[in-house]
Design a protein around this motif. Structure first.
Motif, mmCIF file in Angstrom:
data_model
loop_
_atom_site.group_PDB
_atom_site.id
_atom_site.type_symbol
_atom_site.label_atom_id
_atom_site.label_comp_id
_atom_site.label_asym_id
_atom_site.label_seq_id
_atom_site.Cartn_x
_atom_site.Cartn_y
_atom_site.Cartn_z
ATOM 1 N N ARG A 113 -60.920 69.027 -51.204
ATOM 2 C CA ARG A 113 -61.409 69.636 -52.444
ATOM 3 C C ARG A 113 -60.702 70.939 -52.802
ATOM 4 N NH1 ARG A 113 -64.881 70.234 -48.339
ATOM 5 N NH2 ARG A 113 -65.981 72.220 -47.952
ATOM 6 N N HIS A 114 -60.068 71.619 -51.831
ATOM 7 C CA HIS A 114 -59.287 72.808 -52.185
ATOM 8 C C HIS A 114 -58.067 72.418 -53.009
ATOM 9 C CE1 HIS A 114 -56.555 76.272 -51.658
ATOM 10 N NE2 HIS A 114 -57.655 76.982 -51.589
ATOM 11 N N TRP A 115 -57.544 71.205 -52.743
ATOM 12 C CA TRP A 115 -56.416 70.697 -53.542
ATOM 13 C C TRP A 115 -56.888 70.301 -54.932
ATOM 14 C CZ3 TRP A 115 -56.245 65.843 -55.718
ATOM 15 C CH2 TRP A 115 -55.051 65.543 -56.408
ATOM 16 N N GLY A 116 -58.007 69.570 -54.986
ATOM 17 C CA GLY A 116 -58.507 69.065 -56.257
ATOM 18 C C GLY A 116 -59.630 68.071 -56.012
ATOM 19 N N THR A 117 -59.751 67.103 -56.904
ATOM 20 C CA THR A 117 -60.831 66.115 -56.802
ATOM 21 C C THR A 117 -60.244 64.709 -56.780
ATOM 22 O OG1 THR A 117 -62.272 67.598 -58.065
ATOM 23 C CG2 THR A 117 -63.016 65.325 -57.775
ATOM 24 N N PRO A 118 -59.965 64.163 -55.599
ATOM 25 C CA PRO A 118 -59.446 62.795 -55.529
ATOM 26 C C PRO A 118 -60.472 61.792 -56.063
ATOM 27 C CG PRO A 118 -59.123 63.957 -53.441
ATOM 28 C CD PRO A 118 -60.048 64.798 -54.271
ATOM 29 N N THR A 119 -59.979 60.746 -56.676
ATOM 30 C CA THR A 119 -60.823 59.644 -57.119
ATOM 31 C C THR A 119 -61.060 58.699 -55.948
ATOM 32 O OG1 THR A 119 -59.946 59.749 -59.375
ATOM 33 C CG2 THR A 119 -60.970 57.674 -58.700
ATOM 34 N N VAL A 120 -62.308 58.358 -55.690
ATOM 35 C CA VAL A 120 -62.634 57.371 -54.659
ATOM 36 C C VAL A 120 -62.907 56.055 -55.375
ATOM 37 C CG1 VAL A 120 -64.243 56.730 -52.829
ATOM 38 C CG2 VAL A 120 -63.545 59.119 -53.099
ATOM 39 N N THR A 121 -62.135 55.026 -55.059
ATOM 40 C CA THR A 121 -62.192 53.788 -55.833
ATOM 41 C C THR A 121 -61.789 52.584 -55.004
ATOM 42 O OG1 THR A 121 -61.215 52.638 -57.756
ATOM 43 C CG2 THR A 121 -59.838 54.254 -56.642
ATOM 44 N N GLY A 122 -62.256 51.432 -55.416
ATOM 45 C CA GLY A 122 -61.834 50.186 -54.797
ATOM 46 C C GLY A 122 -60.582 49.618 -55.432
#
Length: 339
Positions: A168-177
């Motif tokens: 989260r310090h980098w950013g907000t990755p998308t968690v997805t299938g």
């Protein structure tokens, strides 16, 4: 395992940047890299990430291949794609039974990783970072980019959500299938960026001047994605739907305008492929990235003349058979319009 350190194998542009952000968040992380000079510089001065907001320094444990830890739990693999098989073979005997390897790389590398550690210990990831290694121990981070994480075996999981949270310090990755949708979209976009390495000019300028070649390269890659049943996902300023063969020409032109404007705002103006050839004088990962695409295309009876020509031209640049020239892009334009 939640408290065990992440091990970044390949502390270059992607791996080093992500490691520094994990460290900044207070998440334990260690590095493994085969470049002795890079390892020595990090041990002496810390891992330095130059960002638009200043220099981020990460004082983290770093190892070469010979003195690396014997037991690994959470591995972020960030080596060049051509080194994936060798790196995965090195990791496999060290990986704990409930550990995993996340491919934070360019291209389609997960099947190679899974062949060594199993699909259930493989995390699929899409990473779009504008970063370069400037010198041993120093990385330039040109922009936040985008990221998506999921399970290679399908769906998402608690460990993938934990990885996204830890970054989260980098950013907000998308968690997805549907990470595959991002990877294939990036392969189309990547073909365009790779083509700009054929000439000694900025990416935005060359994409603008050689739209037939750029459109044709992306369309060929997306033909293969469609044959595979992949649902493409957009990211950053790239809209893959605007580069399908069925796309409205006006929308395609507008999408390219938007892409060029976005690229013009980035501090990184040349591709990593260009830098490998022109600055670092080393082989690129273009062949290893697009060879799987060409093989899959062949399975579906598809021809990718522009992608094949691009891979061949990059190979000739690497070997010094040809030099960078915009005439290569002019020739690709003509080939695209003739096809």
């Amino acid at each position: 395992m939640k408290d065990s350190p992440y091990t970044v194998v390949g502390a270059g542009a992607i791996g080093g940047t992500l490691a520094a952000h994990l460290h900044a968040q207070g998440v334990p992380v260690q590095l493994v890299d085969a470049d002795a000079l890079h390892v020595e510089a990090i041990r002496k001065n810390g891992l330095q990430i130059k960002t638009p907001g200043g220099v981020l320094v990460a004082e983290v444990p770093v190892y070469g291949l010979d003195d690396a830890p014997e037991n690994l739990d959470r591995v972020l693999l960030a080596v060049k794609s051509q080194a994936t098989d060798k790196a995965a073979a090195w990791i496999a005997p060290r990986l704990s039974s409930d550990g995993y390897v996340a491919s934070m790389q360019n291209g389609l590398n997960e099947a190679t990783i899974a062949a060594h550690v199993g699909a259930d210990r493989t995390v699929i990831a899409f990473v779009d970072l504008f970063a370069d290694v400037l010198e041993p121990g120093v990385i330039n981070d040109g922009g936040i980019g985008a990221m998506a994480l999921g399970e290679f075996a399908g769906g998402t999981s608690a460990r993938v959500r934990q990885l996204a949270h830890d970054l989260r310090h980098w950013g907000t990755p998308t968690v997805t299938g549907n990470v595959a949708g991002f990877l294939w979209a990036k392969l189309g976009f990547g073909a365009m960026l790779t083509a700009t390495a054929l000439a000694d000019a900025d990416m935005a300028e060359l994409i603008d001047r050689h739209r037939p070649a750029m459109n044709g390269l992306a369309a060929e890659v997306f033909d293969v994605a469609a044959a595979e049943g992949i649902s493409l996902e957009g990211f950053d300023a790239f809209d893959p739907s605007s580069y399908l063969r069925s796309a409205d020409p006006v929308r395609n032109s507008e999408a390219t305008d938007d892409l060029i404007k976005w690229l013009s705002t980035q501090t990184k103006t040349r591709s990593g492929i260009w830098r490998d050839i022109a600055v670092r004088k080393r082989p690129t990962e273009v062949a290893s990235q697009y060879h799987p695409v060409l093989l899959i295309a062949e399975e579906h009876g598809l021809k990718l003349p522009l992608v094949e020509e691009l891979v061949a031209l990059i190979g000739q640049l690497e070997r010094g058979v040809i030099t960078m020239s915009e005439e290569h892009l002019v020739a690709l334009d003509k080939k695209a319009m003739a096809g």
